[in-house]
Design a protein around this motif. Sequence first.
Motif, PDB file in Angstrom:
ATOM      1  N   SER A  12       0.822  -1.209   0.000  1.00  0.00           N
ATOM      2  CA  SER A  12       0.000   0.000   0.000  1.00  0.00           C
ATOM      3  C   SER A  12       0.858   1.262   0.000  1.00  0.00           C
ATOM      4  CB  SER A  12      -0.896  -0.015   1.235  1.00  0.00           C
ATOM      5  OG  SER A  12      -1.739   1.108   1.237  1.00  0.00           O
TER       6      SER A  12
ATOM      7  N   GLN B 263      -6.873   8.828   1.552  1.00  0.00           N
ATOM      8  CA  GLN B 263      -6.557   7.429   1.225  1.00  0.00           C
ATOM      9  C   GLN B 263      -7.832   6.616   1.355  1.00  0.00           C
ATOM     10  OE1 GLN B 263      -3.417   7.182   4.550  1.00  0.00           O
ATOM     11  NE2 GLN B 263      -4.319   5.148   4.647  1.00  0.00           N
TER      12      GLN B 263
ATOM     13  N   ARG C 113      -9.207   4.695   3.673  1.00  0.00           N
ATOM     14  CA  ARG C 113     -10.037   4.791   4.882  1.00  0.00           C
ATOM     15  C   ARG C 113     -10.775   6.118   4.950  1.00  0.00           C
ATOM     16  NH1 ARG C 113      -5.006   3.326   8.440  1.00  0.00           N
ATOM     17  NH2 ARG C 113      -4.604   2.301   6.462  1.00  0.00           N
TER      18      ARG C 113
ATOM     19  N   THR D 240      -9.733  -1.554   8.398  1.00  0.00           N
ATOM     20  CA  THR D 240     -10.212  -0.157   8.485  1.00  0.00           C
ATOM     21  C   THR D 240     -11.695  -0.069   8.097  1.00  0.00           C
ATOM     22  OG1 THR D 240      -9.514   0.330   6.216  1.00  0.00           O
ATOM     23  CG2 THR D 240      -7.950   0.844   7.969  1.00  0.00           C
TER      24      THR D 240
END
Length: 448
Positions: free
Chosen positions: A47, A94, A96, A121
């Motif tokens: 990520s 991002q 979340r 998340t």
Amino acid sequence: MRSYKAKMVEPIELPSREEREAAIEEAGYNVFNLDARDVYIDLLTDSGTGTMSADQWAAMIRGDEAYAGSRSFNNLADAVRDVMGFEYVVPTHQGRGAENVLYGVLLEEGDVIPNNSHFDTTRAHIVNQGAEPVDCPSPASRDPNSNESFKGNFDIDAGYALVEEVGADSIPVVVLTITNNSVAGQPVSMANIRATAEFARDIDAMFVIDACRFAENAHFIKQHEAGYEDTSVAEIAREQFEHADAITMSGKKDALVNIGGFTAMRDETVFEHAKQRAILFEGFPTYGGLSGRDIEAMAVGLREAVTPPYVHERVEQVGELGDMLSERDVPVYLPTGGHAVYLDAGEIFSHIPKEHFPGQVLVCALYREGGVRGVELGEFAFPGAERPDLVRLALPRRTYSREHLEHIAETAEEVMESAHEYDGLEIVEEPPMKELRHFSAKLEPVSE
Ligand code: F0G
């Protein structure tokens, strides 16, 4: 063979064995506490850790930093429309951030949200809205040795069983995560995407796709689902979304950037509400907590992700690492997923009981033997979840070479050879929230 060459390099160094031993002890046997400069090959996550293309870097220079209505936002909106087929997009810092914006709009206290498997998340944001996340993974996912192609699927029967239990009115949203990160990065078939969409429609719920690894998922459909052999990844990617009302996206995965995300949808009212929530938590809805240059790079990366041969080589490289490990008799979850290889630490350290974290022992051993950093996804990260003690080796995109993969496989082989010498670990210091303990807790070898 790779269809790219390096244009910029970053030095990495393997610290000496003594240095590694000191570093892991200092880190409290938790690799999240290591300095990245002490890590040789970093497989903690895929990520935001990948390599951007020259086109993406060039796009960054073109980034338009206007607070409102920037050209870069329009480029992102065009890319989302072309690649994913959604009319409306709200950028976020991002993935979340996208979850917070979308689920904050769609959910109410007491709702129940089924998903093939919630990423942590996603689960946390659903809980944060007072709703209850429920995992409905395919029964096939439970067998780490079966070579079935789509073990990431949503279990439709489990979905209907949940409806029986809580009533359709409690389920306003059905989520599908492609690929299924919590189930070893396994893909979801187009047939299952369609079936999940039908299930959602049947109970009058919105159908949301967690799209982080949508291009990798499309690649697996092309490879393994009958009827898609001659369809391009770009077309398959779009078809996946035809069935969805909205998506959440972490650009840090299949938009090939270091930071960024968005939520996208078809419904104008949901869009309006999402924009208001974005203003509160992310930023004005044409920048969403990102600089114009970040947005610009994400727009370019989204298009690259579905352009051959990128994703084919990407998934193939992960498979190559899986094969190298299997050839050395390291137990891996089969088949290899899209972004990572998952090792079965419970099998490697069968003499270490679950409460002494065989997965975390493996993570520390890989670091100690070869400076390789993976992540534990077993009893340490998910206390009491009765999951297998897996360790994820996530490959950053377009970053490491075959020689690095060989080093990883050799490191794992060395750990296997001396597995009986390892003791379990126990927690000596942990934060108040048990769900977050794996990020910062400190451990010690059990003293017996
Ligand atoms: N959904 C899935 C399936 C994910 O894998 C992630 C992140 C997110 C949502 C959240 O996105 O990090 O941009 O806020 N997964 C990373 C990982 C952290 O290591 O698997 P984010």
